[in-house]
Design a protein around this motif. Structure first.
Motif, PDB file in Angstrom:
ATOM      1  N   ALA A 131      51.727   6.720  -3.719  1.00  0.00           N
ATOM      2  CA  ALA A 131      53.050   6.479  -4.268  1.00  0.00           C
ATOM      3  C   ALA A 131      54.005   7.573  -3.812  1.00  0.00           C
ATOM      4  O   ALA A 131      53.654   8.743  -3.765  1.00  0.00           O
ATOM      5  CB  ALA A 131      52.999   6.436  -5.789  1.00  0.00           C
ATOM      6  N   VAL A 132      55.229   7.180  -3.448  1.00  0.00           N
ATOM      7  CA  VAL A 132      56.236   8.135  -2.983  1.00  0.00           C
ATOM      8  C   VAL A 132      57.566   7.811  -3.639  1.00  0.00           C
ATOM      9  O   VAL A 132      57.728   6.782  -4.289  1.00  0.00           O
ATOM     10  CB  VAL A 132      56.391   8.106  -1.449  1.00  0.00           C
ATOM     11  N   ASN A 133      58.543   8.678  -3.433  1.00  0.00           N
ATOM     12  CA  ASN A 133      59.911   8.487  -3.926  1.00  0.00           C
ATOM     13  C   ASN A 133      59.928   8.240  -5.429  1.00  0.00           C
ATOM     14  O   ASN A 133      59.339   8.981  -6.192  1.00  0.00           O
ATOM     15  CB  ASN A 133      60.601   7.350  -3.162  1.00  0.00           C
ATOM     16  N   TRP A 134      60.556   7.136  -5.877  1.00  0.00           N
ATOM     17  CA  TRP A 134      60.727   6.899  -7.307  1.00  0.00           C
ATOM     18  C   TRP A 134      59.429   6.501  -8.001  1.00  0.00           C
ATOM     19  O   TRP A 134      59.308   6.617  -9.207  1.00  0.00           O
ATOM     20  CB  TRP A 134      61.804   5.846  -7.567  1.00  0.00           C
ATOM     21  N   ASP A 135      58.407   6.051  -7.233  1.00  0.00           N
ATOM     22  CA  ASP A 135      57.137   5.687  -7.854  1.00  0.00           C
ATOM     23  C   ASP A 135      56.101   6.788  -7.606  1.00  0.00           C
ATOM     24  O   ASP A 135      55.009   6.554  -7.129  1.00  0.00           O
ATOM     25  CB  ASP A 135      56.630   4.334  -7.349  1.00  0.00           C
ATOM     26  N   ILE A 136      56.472   8.024  -7.952  1.00  0.00           N
ATOM     27  CA  ILE A 136      55.641   9.181  -7.646  1.00  0.00           C
ATOM     28  C   ILE A 136      54.276   9.072  -8.318  1.00  0.00           C
ATOM     29  O   ILE A 136      54.115   8.466  -9.369  1.00  0.00           O
ATOM     30  CB  ILE A 136      56.333  10.499  -8.062  1.00  0.00           C
ATOM     31  N   ASN A 137      53.276   9.695  -7.674  1.00  0.00           N
ATOM     32  CA  ASN A 137      51.898   9.574  -8.128  1.00  0.00           C
ATOM     33  C   ASN A 137      51.699   9.994  -9.584  1.00  0.00           C
ATOM     34  O   ASN A 137      50.901   9.415 -10.309  1.00  0.00           O
ATOM     35  CB  ASN A 137      50.989  10.426  -7.244  1.00  0.00           C
ATOM     36  N   GLN A 138      52.440  10.995 -10.023  1.00  0.00           N
ATOM     37  CA  GLN A 138      52.227  11.505 -11.363  1.00  0.00           C
ATOM     38  C   GLN A 138      52.508  10.459 -12.440  1.00  0.00           C
ATOM     39  O   GLN A 138      52.001  10.561 -13.546  1.00  0.00           O
ATOM     40  CB  GLN A 138      53.120  12.739 -11.612  1.00  0.00           C
ATOM     41  N   THR A 139      53.333   9.452 -12.149  1.00  0.00           N
ATOM     42  CA  THR A 139      53.686   8.461 -13.160  1.00  0.00           C
ATOM     43  C   THR A 139      52.946   7.138 -12.966  1.00  0.00           C
ATOM     44  O   THR A 139      53.230   6.173 -13.648  1.00  0.00           O
ATOM     45  CB  THR A 139      55.206   8.182 -13.132  1.00  0.00           C
ATOM     46  N   MET A 140      51.972   7.104 -12.046  1.00  0.00           N
ATOM     47  CA  MET A 140      51.265   5.870 -11.725  1.00  0.00           C
ATOM     48  C   MET A 140      49.896   5.859 -12.391  1.00  0.00           C
ATOM     49  O   MET A 140      49.002   6.607 -11.984  1.00  0.00           O
ATOM     50  CB  MET A 140      51.116   5.735 -10.211  1.00  0.00           C
ATOM     51  N   PRO A 141      49.677   5.028 -13.405  1.00  0.00           N
ATOM     52  CA  PRO A 141      48.353   4.957 -14.035  1.00  0.00           C
ATOM     53  C   PRO A 141      47.296   4.506 -13.030  1.00  0.00           C
ATOM     54  O   PRO A 141      47.558   3.666 -12.163  1.00  0.00           O
ATOM     55  CB  PRO A 141      48.548   3.906 -15.143  1.00  0.00           C
ATOM     56  N   ARG A 142      46.107   5.042 -13.137  1.00  0.00           N
ATOM     57  CA  ARG A 142      44.986   4.698 -12.265  1.00  0.00           C
ATOM     58  C   ARG A 142      43.800   4.292 -13.156  1.00  0.00           C
ATOM     59  O   ARG A 142      42.866   5.066 -13.361  1.00  0.00           O
ATOM     60  CB  ARG A 142      44.585   5.882 -11.395  1.00  0.00           C
ATOM     61  N   PRO A 143      43.810   3.077 -13.721  1.00  0.00           N
ATOM     62  CA  PRO A 143      42.837   2.708 -14.750  1.00  0.00           C
ATOM     63  C   PRO A 143      41.476   2.260 -14.227  1.00  0.00           C
ATOM     64  O   PRO A 143      40.581   1.980 -15.016  1.00  0.00           O
ATOM     65  CB  PRO A 143      43.535   1.542 -15.455  1.00  0.00           C
ATOM     66  N   GLY A 144      41.293   2.167 -12.923  1.00  0.00           N
ATOM     67  CA  GLY A 144      40.061   1.620 -12.370  1.00  0.00           C
ATOM     68  C   GLY A 144      40.208   0.138 -12.083  1.00  0.00           C
ATOM     69  O   GLY A 144      41.019  -0.558 -12.698  1.00  0.00           O
ATOM     70  N   ASP A 145      39.426  -0.375 -11.127  1.00  0.00           N
ATOM     71  CA  ASP A 145      39.604  -1.744 -10.646  1.00  0.00           C
ATOM     72  C   ASP A 145      39.420  -2.792 -11.732  1.00  0.00           C
ATOM     73  O   ASP A 145      40.128  -3.802 -11.767  1.00  0.00           O
ATOM     74  CB  ASP A 145      38.635  -2.023  -9.498  1.00  0.00           C
ATOM     75  N   ALA A 146      38.468  -2.606 -12.628  1.00  0.00           N
ATOM     76  CA  ALA A 146      38.197  -3.619 -13.650  1.00  0.00           C
ATOM     77  C   ALA A 146      39.437  -3.877 -14.498  1.00  0.00           C
ATOM     78  O   ALA A 146      39.813  -5.028 -14.766  1.00  0.00           O
ATOM     79  CB  ALA A 146      37.029  -3.195 -14.515  1.00  0.00           C
ATOM     80  N   ALA A 147      40.094  -2.804 -14.925  1.00  0.00           N
ATOM     81  CA  ALA A 147      41.308  -2.959 -15.730  1.00  0.00           C
ATOM     82  C   ALA A 147      42.493  -3.371 -14.869  1.00  0.00           C
ATOM     83  O   ALA A 147      43.320  -4.187 -15.274  1.00  0.00           O
ATOM     84  CB  ALA A 147      41.617  -1.649 -16.455  1.00  0.00           C
ATOM     85  N   LEU A 148      42.570  -2.807 -13.651  1.00  0.00           N
ATOM     86  CA  LEU A 148      43.710  -3.062 -12.774  1.00  0.00           C
ATOM     87  C   LEU A 148      43.861  -4.550 -12.457  1.00  0.00           C
ATOM     88  O   LEU A 148      44.966  -5.085 -12.444  1.00  0.00           O
ATOM     89  CB  LEU A 148      43.533  -2.274 -11.475  1.00  0.00           C
ATOM     90  N   PHE A 149      42.749  -5.221 -12.213  1.00  0.00           N
ATOM     91  CA  PHE A 149      42.790  -6.618 -11.793  1.00  0.00           C
ATOM     92  C   PHE A 149      42.398  -7.587 -12.907  1.00  0.00           C
ATOM     93  O   PHE A 149      41.968  -8.705 -12.647  1.00  0.00           O
ATOM     94  CB  PHE A 149      41.879  -6.816 -10.576  1.00  0.00           C
ATOM     95  N   SER A 150      42.564  -7.156 -14.152  1.00  0.00           N
ATOM     96  CA  SER A 150      42.113  -7.978 -15.278  1.00  0.00           C
ATOM     97  C   SER A 150      43.162  -8.960 -15.778  1.00  0.00           C
ATOM     98  O   SER A 150      42.858  -9.820 -16.594  1.00  0.00           O
ATOM     99  CB  SER A 150      41.684  -7.074 -16.441  1.00  0.00           C
TER     100      SER A 150
END
Length: 253
Positions: A112-131
């Motif tokens: 993530a870059v610019n306005w979608d910076i990494n610090q504000t991007m949740p990383r919940p794992g694939d199971a939750a991400l694609f649920s």
């Protein structure tokens, strides 16, 4: 065209079209869209942005009208700050960032870059991400420019989802198959009995192409992508020069 020989519906992209490089929308542009409404026509903001990035824009426009977000997936009522899901994607297990109607998340590989910076991007794992279904999918590879990345993606997944880009760094965007800025504006126009010949559209990037080629009259701002400049009915002043406002001032009383 329409009553009084002006378009009955005006649809415009935001970033790079009416939003300047410094992130602002000029008072002249806001006043020009007020002229559209005063003439009895409607205007719709059509953007790749998610709804959460639309509150400030809604305030600038006096909380009037509708915004179509995520390249056609979501409708955002600027009067009430509410989201209506339109066309969502059943998310497969792929390495990508996901925009939901009410938020976003990504896998560990997404940069993530610019306005979608990494610090504000949740990383919940694939199971939750694609649920659950998504409004938009984002894929990024910093090693490619947007045009080259899109050229690689289209033959691989173009028959599964609608893929485009809006000039983010190494970023491509995907909506549900058949969903685009054009498809949702067409729905809105039909709902108000407005023919495509009475629709005026503005844009600057490849994600605007379906809308610009569908609308009766289309305008590319001078700073637009070469494919957009070639496809539009007219080329107008740049976003920095309030090209959209200047054009609207000429055709609305």
């Amino acid at each position: 065209m329409g009553v009084g020989d002006f378009p009955l519906l005006v649809a415009t992209d935001l970033d790079g079209t009416i939003i300047r490089g410094d992130g602002t929308i000029s008072e002249r542009t806001v006043a020009a869209f007020a002229r559209v409404e005063a003439a009895g026509a409607r205007f719709v903001l059509v953007t790749g942005r998610p709804p959460r990035w639309m509150r400030e824009v809604a305030s600038i426009f006096g909380h009037r009208g509708t915004a179509i977000c995520a390249n056609g997936a979501l409708a955002y009522d600027m009067r009430t700050d509410t989201v209506t899901a339109r066309h969502l994607i059943p998310v497969p297990g792929i390495g990508i960032a996901v925009e939901y109607p009410d938020g976003r998340a990504a896998d560990e590989l997404y940069q993530a870059v610019n306005w979608d910076i990494n610090q504000t991007m949740p990383r919940p794992g694939d199971a939750a991400l694609f649920s659950r279904p998504a409004s938009k999918l984002l894929g990024r590879h910093i090693g490619y420019n947007c045009d080259d990345l899109l050229a690689l993606a289209l033959p691989a997944i173009g028959d599964l989802i609608s893929v485009t880009h809006s000039n983010g760094k190494g970023l491509i965007e995907a909506s549900a198959l058949g969903v685009s800025k054009a498809s949702v504006v067409a729905e809105i126009a039909a709902g108000h009995g407005i023919a495509r010949e009475s629709v005026l559209a503005f844009g600057d990037m490849p994600n605007d192409l379906p809308l610009l080629t569908w609308a009766g009259t289309s305008c590319a701002v001078a700073n637009a992508h070469p494919d957009v400049l070639a496809a539009a009915t007219h080329v107008i002043g740049s976003n920095e020069d309030d090209g959209v406002a200047e054009y609207l001032e000429r055709i609305y009383p």
